[in-house]
Write a protein that holds these residues in place. Structure first.
Motif, PDB file in Angstrom:
ATOM      1  N   TYR A   6       0.826  -1.203   0.000  1.00 20.05           N
ATOM      2  CA  TYR A   6       0.000   0.000   0.000  1.00 20.05           C
ATOM      3  C   TYR A   6       0.860   1.253   0.000  1.00 20.05           C
ATOM      4  N   ILE A   7       0.368   2.263  -0.717  1.00 19.19           N
ATOM      5  CA  ILE A   7       1.099   3.520  -0.862  1.00 19.19           C
ATOM      6  C   ILE A   7       0.174   4.667  -0.467  1.00 19.19           C
ATOM      7  N   LYS A   8       0.713   5.620   0.296  1.00 19.30           N
ATOM      8  CA  LYS A   8      -0.080   6.781   0.705  1.00 19.30           C
ATOM      9  C   LYS A   8      -0.292   7.688  -0.504  1.00 19.30           C
ATOM     10  N   VAL A   9      -1.564   8.025  -0.763  1.00 18.47           N
ATOM     11  CA  VAL A   9      -1.884   8.885  -1.898  1.00 18.47           C
ATOM     12  C   VAL A   9      -2.424  10.247  -1.468  1.00 18.47           C
ATOM     13  N   PHE A  10      -2.849  10.355  -0.215  1.00 16.26           N
ATOM     14  CA  PHE A  10      -3.419  11.619   0.242  1.00 16.26           C
ATOM     15  C   PHE A  10      -3.396  11.668   1.759  1.00 16.26           C
ATOM     16  N   SER A  11      -3.288  12.875   2.290  1.00 19.09           N
ATOM     17  CA  SER A  11      -3.451  13.081   3.724  1.00 19.09           C
ATOM     18  C   SER A  11      -4.116  14.428   3.926  1.00 19.09           C
ATOM     19  N   GLY A  12      -4.966  14.497   4.936  1.00 18.32           N
ATOM     20  CA  GLY A  12      -5.674  15.734   5.209  1.00 18.32           C
ATOM     21  C   GLY A  12      -6.732  15.542   6.269  1.00 18.32           C
ATOM     22  N   ALA A  31      -9.709   1.777  -0.695  1.00 17.82           N
ATOM     23  CA  ALA A  31      -8.593   2.434  -0.017  1.00 17.82           C
ATOM     24  C   ALA A  31      -8.664   2.157   1.484  1.00 17.82           C
ATOM     25  N   ILE A  32      -7.539   2.392   2.142  1.00 16.43           N
ATOM     26  CA  ILE A  32      -7.430   2.216   3.588  1.00 16.43           C
ATOM     27  C   ILE A  32      -7.146   3.573   4.219  1.00 16.43           C
ATOM     28  N   ILE A  33      -7.871   3.879   5.288  1.00 12.99           N
ATOM     29  CA  ILE A  33      -7.661   5.125   6.026  1.00 12.99           C
ATOM     30  C   ILE A  33      -6.864   4.826   7.291  1.00 12.99           C
ATOM     31  N   LYS A  34      -5.838   5.623   7.513  1.00 11.26           N
ATOM     32  CA  LYS A  34      -5.056   5.534   8.741  1.00 11.26           C
ATOM     33  C   LYS A  34      -5.304   6.812   9.526  1.00 11.26           C
ATOM     34  N   ASP A  35      -5.786   6.654  10.753  1.00 12.33           N
ATOM     35  CA  ASP A  35      -6.116   7.796  11.609  1.00 12.33           C
ATOM     36  C   ASP A  35      -5.447   7.582  12.961  1.00 12.33           C
ATOM     37  N   GLU A  36      -4.249   8.121  13.111  1.00 17.85           N
ATOM     38  CA  GLU A  36      -3.504   7.905  14.346  1.00 17.85           C
ATOM     39  C   GLU A  36      -4.131   8.609  15.533  1.00 17.85           C
ATOM     40  N   SER A  37      -4.802   9.742  15.292  1.00 19.07           N
ATOM     41  CA  SER A  37      -5.425  10.438  16.418  1.00 19.07           C
ATOM     42  C   SER A  37      -6.567   9.604  16.988  1.00 19.07           C
ATOM     43  N   GLU A  38      -7.337   8.960  16.114  1.00 15.55           N
ATOM     44  CA  GLU A  38      -8.425   8.102  16.594  1.00 15.55           C
ATOM     45  C   GLU A  38      -7.866   6.867  17.284  1.00 15.55           C
ATOM     46  N   SER A  39      -6.804   6.291  16.747  1.00 16.66           N
ATOM     47  CA  SER A  39      -6.176   5.136  17.384  1.00 16.66           C
ATOM     48  C   SER A  39      -5.666   5.502  18.768  1.00 16.66           C
ATOM     49  N   GLY A  40      -5.049   6.675  18.871  1.00 11.07           N
ATOM     50  CA  GLY A  40      -4.553   7.141  20.165  1.00 11.07           C
ATOM     51  C   GLY A  40      -5.675   7.393  21.149  1.00 11.07           C
ATOM     52  N   ARG A  41      -6.757   7.981  20.665  1.00 15.72           N
ATOM     53  CA  ARG A  41      -7.906   8.247  21.526  1.00 15.72           C
ATOM     54  C   ARG A  41      -8.487   6.946  22.064  1.00 15.72           C
ATOM     55  N   LEU A  42      -8.620   5.968  21.199  1.00 15.26           N
ATOM     56  CA  LEU A  42      -9.160   4.680  21.629  1.00 15.26           C
ATOM     57  C   LEU A  42      -8.248   3.971  22.626  1.00 15.26           C
ATOM     58  N   LEU A  55      -4.613   8.388   3.537  1.00 17.49           N
ATOM     59  CA  LEU A  55      -5.331   7.473   2.665  1.00 17.49           C
ATOM     60  C   LEU A  55      -4.323   6.671   1.851  1.00 17.49           C
ATOM     61  N   PHE A  56      -4.466   5.356   1.888  1.00 20.29           N
ATOM     62  CA  PHE A  56      -3.553   4.452   1.196  1.00 20.29           C
ATOM     63  C   PHE A  56      -4.316   3.610   0.180  1.00 20.29           C
ATOM     64  N   VAL A  57      -3.665   3.316  -0.956  1.00 20.15           N
ATOM     65  CA  VAL A  57      -4.238   2.399  -1.945  1.00 20.15           C
ATOM     66  C   VAL A  57      -3.206   1.322  -2.271  1.00 20.15           C
ATOM     67  N   ASN A  58      -3.710   0.226  -2.784  1.00 21.36           N
ATOM     68  CA  ASN A  58      -2.831  -0.858  -3.212  1.00 21.36           C
ATOM     69  C   ASN A  58      -1.988  -0.388  -4.396  1.00 21.36           C
ATOM     70  N   LYS A  59      -0.745  -0.854  -4.458  1.00 18.90           N
ATOM     71  CA  LYS A  59       0.161  -0.490  -5.555  1.00 18.90           C
ATOM     72  C   LYS A  59      -0.476  -0.740  -6.919  1.00 18.90           C
ATOM     73  N   GLU A  61      -3.440  -0.432  -7.831  1.00 20.81           N
ATOM     74  CA  GLU A  61      -4.498   0.519  -8.158  1.00 20.81           C
ATOM     75  C   GLU A  61      -4.004   1.969  -8.203  1.00 20.81           C
ATOM     76  N   LEU A  62      -2.714   2.155  -8.007  1.00 19.83           N
ATOM     77  CA  LEU A  62      -2.148   3.500  -7.909  1.00 19.83           C
ATOM     78  C   LEU A  62      -2.401   4.335  -9.167  1.00 19.83           C
ATOM     79  N   ASP A  63      -2.195   3.764 -10.346  1.00 21.37           N
ATOM     80  CA  ASP A  63      -2.366   4.518 -11.588  1.00 21.37           C
ATOM     81  C   ASP A  63      -3.796   5.013 -11.771  1.00 21.37           C
ATOM     82  N   ASN A  64      -4.765   4.267 -11.285  1.00 23.78           N
ATOM     83  CA  ASN A  64      -6.164   4.684 -11.378  1.00 23.78           C
ATOM     84  C   ASN A  64      -6.543   5.650 -10.261  1.00 23.78           C
ATOM     85  N   ALA A  65      -5.882   5.556  -9.119  1.00 24.63           N
ATOM     86  CA  ALA A  65      -6.228   6.372  -7.957  1.00 24.63           C
ATOM     87  C   ALA A  65      -5.682   7.793  -8.050  1.00 24.63           C
ATOM     88  N   LEU A  66      -4.488   7.954  -8.566  1.00 28.36           N
ATOM     89  CA  LEU A  66      -3.858   9.276  -8.578  1.00 28.36           C
ATOM     90  C   LEU A  66      -4.659  10.342  -9.335  1.00 28.36           C
TER      91      LEU A  66
END
Length: 78
Positions: A6-12, A31-42, A55-59, A61-66
């Protein structure tokens, strides 16, 4: 070194990440969402950046996601 599929394609903030995620899902990209603030809160820890997500996508699917990510960024001037 571990092979990462998986490769990060966006953050915000939560709202923009959800918009990008919705657009990706509409063309069949899961896609997969990584939210460290929510993980920390939990886990009982605080975070200084609430609502920041990555936001991460599989390698494969990268060409279609970008183009989707770039489209949203240009719409919102992110």
């Amino acid at each position: 070194m571990e092979d990462v599929n998986y490769i990060k394609v966006f953050s915000g903030n939560f709202i923009i990440v959800q918009l990008v995620l919705d657009r990706l899902q509409s063309i069949g990209i899961n896609a997969i969402i990584k939210d460290e603030s929510e993980s920390g809160r939990l886990a009982g820890f605080g975070s200084s950046i609430q609502g920041f997500q990555e936001l991460f996508v599989n390698k494969d699917e990268l060409d279609n996601a970008l183009p989707i990510v770039e489209s949203v960024k240009s719409e919102l001037k992110v």
